[in-house]
Design a protein around this motif. Structure first.
Motif: not given
Length: 502
Positions: A190-193, A259
């Protein structure tokens, strides 16, 4: 002439047998070592830029199949000549077949990352073709009276067996290739941003308009390869070297542990002509390029370019200042919520918004080298394409199509526009014949790095009419009207077309 025809066929059949077997062997390792593809790739490299641009402009996405077909046609003509030579001098016929394979072998070994093992398919082609021609010649020599049609059982058996080998090799190679091209089972993090949800586009409201998001299967592909590379994520590494504080090598799992960001970005090929199809928009997942470079530390000796290299030695140069100026430059692993498709760079590629792909979008990426333009020149730089290549402000008409016939009255004109350098698309304007420019309606905003859909309702009178479109950036800059070809830094000019109104 009648006695020559079988020998012409013998040369062709022998060559097809060798190529079929070679294709199967190449499919097991690297399809680009297949003799025909190797020669085709060499032709691409040697073709002058104006000719390449003409081929892309004329044939579009069919340019590569046409190239492969042309190479194959030339090979078969020479193969027929080899068969005819073998009628009187078998050694000469075999020699010509070997010479054809030697050309392919040279094309293979001159690739940047070539090894001795890459010569395997060429060797198989040579042995297979010469053995096939020798067998056919021997059976023909033993036929009654040397006549081609009088019960030459041995010739027919040999031809049937060799034909079967050629077909089996070709089909087998295709089956093996399809199996190897199956996507890997990769779990993306999953993306951190994460990106914000993309607004709903005009896809259902304006028939014929380009979808707001481009599906992976529909995304354009332009590169120098004639095959689809198969690179395993288990074996993949990314090395950052050159003018850095320390050389760093990352595995795929190590990259996935960093990340990640998610961004909606439009990519454009520099070969895209005005109104062309080589532009697409997707949601990309990856690690910020700056984070990857920071692992190695950018040196202090004056590097001005990132020389990126793919798994096969293809190089692309990116201006270092543009790649690190704060834009969302990424080392990507995902596209539209899935791992990168193999044809779009699996396992890892670069994506840098605002720059044409030939300086920003290296696929099958394996190395980032900090260096200077004086010290090292990439593939396209050597061919005198621009070094700084910002994507030009542009708009395209998707509907109606050029020379279309439409009914008088309410006609919806629609398309897409992109402006990745100056604050995104501020407005799109349409001009009918010699009338003043009129503002079109804009679709939803996906961000400055993403295109905008637009539409314009026109009360169309009968007759022939010229429609033109232009984009205006958020900063008020108008699209360049002067017509320019893609070489060396991208096409410019207005997209215009003529429609017939009944």
């Amino acid at each position: 002439m009648r006695t020559r025809l079988p020998w012409l066929a013998f040369g062709v059949l022998a060559t097809l047998t060798g190529l079929g077997l070679a294709h199967a062997v190449a499919a097991l390792t690297d399809a680009d070592t297949s003799p025909v593809l190797a020669v085709g790739a060499a032709v691409i490299d040697l073709t002058p830029t104006p000719v390449k641009e003409w081929a892309i402009r004329t044939f579009g996405s069919a340019d590569k199949p046409i190239l492969v077909g042309s190479v194959m046609a030339g090979v078969l003509v020479l193969a027929a000549a080899a068969g005819l030579l073998a009628r009187r001098r078998p050694l000469y016929g075999a020699g010509l077949l070997v010479a054809l394979v030697v050309i392919a072998a040279v094309a293979v070994v001159t690739r940047p990352e070539a090894t001795v093992l890459d010569l395997g398919p060429s060797l198989v082609a040579a042995v297979g073709a010469v053995a096939a021609l020798t067998w056919l010649a021997r059976e023909q020599a033993g036929a009654p009276d040397g006549e081609p049609d009088n019960g030459r059982r041995g010739v027919l058996i040999a031809a049937a067996v060799l034909g079967g080998l050629a077909v089996a090799g070709g089909v087998g190679g295709q089956v093996i290739t399809r199996l190897r091209l199956r996507p890997e089972d990769v779990a993306l993090p999953d993306p951190a941003d994460p990106a914000q949800p993309l607004p709903r586009g005009l896809d259902d409201q304006v028939p014929g308009i380009t979808p707001f998001r481009t599906d992976n299967d529909d995304f354009y592909r332009v590169d120098t390869r004639l095959d689809t590379p198969v690179v395993s994520s288990d074996d993949w590494t990314l090395t950052i070297d050159g003018d850095v504080d320390q050389e760093v090598t990352l595995t795929f799992d190590e990259l996935l542990d960093m990340p990640m960001i998610e961004r909606d970005i439009t990519l454009t090929c520099v070969s895209n002509s005005v109104g062309g199809e080589y532009v697409g928009s997707a949601r990309w997942l990856g690690v910020p390029l700056k984070d990857v470079l920071d692992l190695a530390g950018i040196g202090s000796t004056g590097a001005d370019q990132i020389l990126s290299t793919d798994f096969d030695g293809m190089t692309i140069s990116t201006p270092l200042d543009l790649a690190t100026d704060g834009r969302d430059a990424m080392i990507c692993v995902g596209m539209n919520g899935e791992p990168l498709p193999r044809e779009h760079g699996f396992p890892v590629r670069m994506v840098i918004p605002g720059l044409y792909g030939f300086v920003s979008a290296t696929k099958w990426l394996t190395r980032l080298t900090l260096t200077t333009y004086d010290d090292q020149k990439a593939y396209w730089t050597q061919r005198e394409w621009a070094t700084d290549a910002p994507i030009k402000l542009s708009a395209r008409i998707d509907t109606p199509k050029a020379l279309a016939e439409v009914d008088a009255g309410d006609v919806v004109i629609g398309g897409v526009a992109w402006a990745q350098q100056r604050g995104g698309v501020g407005k799109v304007q349409v001009r009918i014949d010699d009338e003043p420019w009129q503002d079109a309606n804009l679709g939803p905003d996906g961000g400055d790095d993403y295109w905008r859909q637009w539409f314009f309702r026109w009360d169309a009178p009968s007759g022939s009419h010229n429609i033109a479109v232009r984009a205006v950036s958020g900063d008020g800059d108008e699209q360049v009207t002067e017509r320019a070809e893609p070489f060396p830094d991208g096409a410019s000019g207005l997209h215009e077309l003529i429609v017939q109104v009944a």
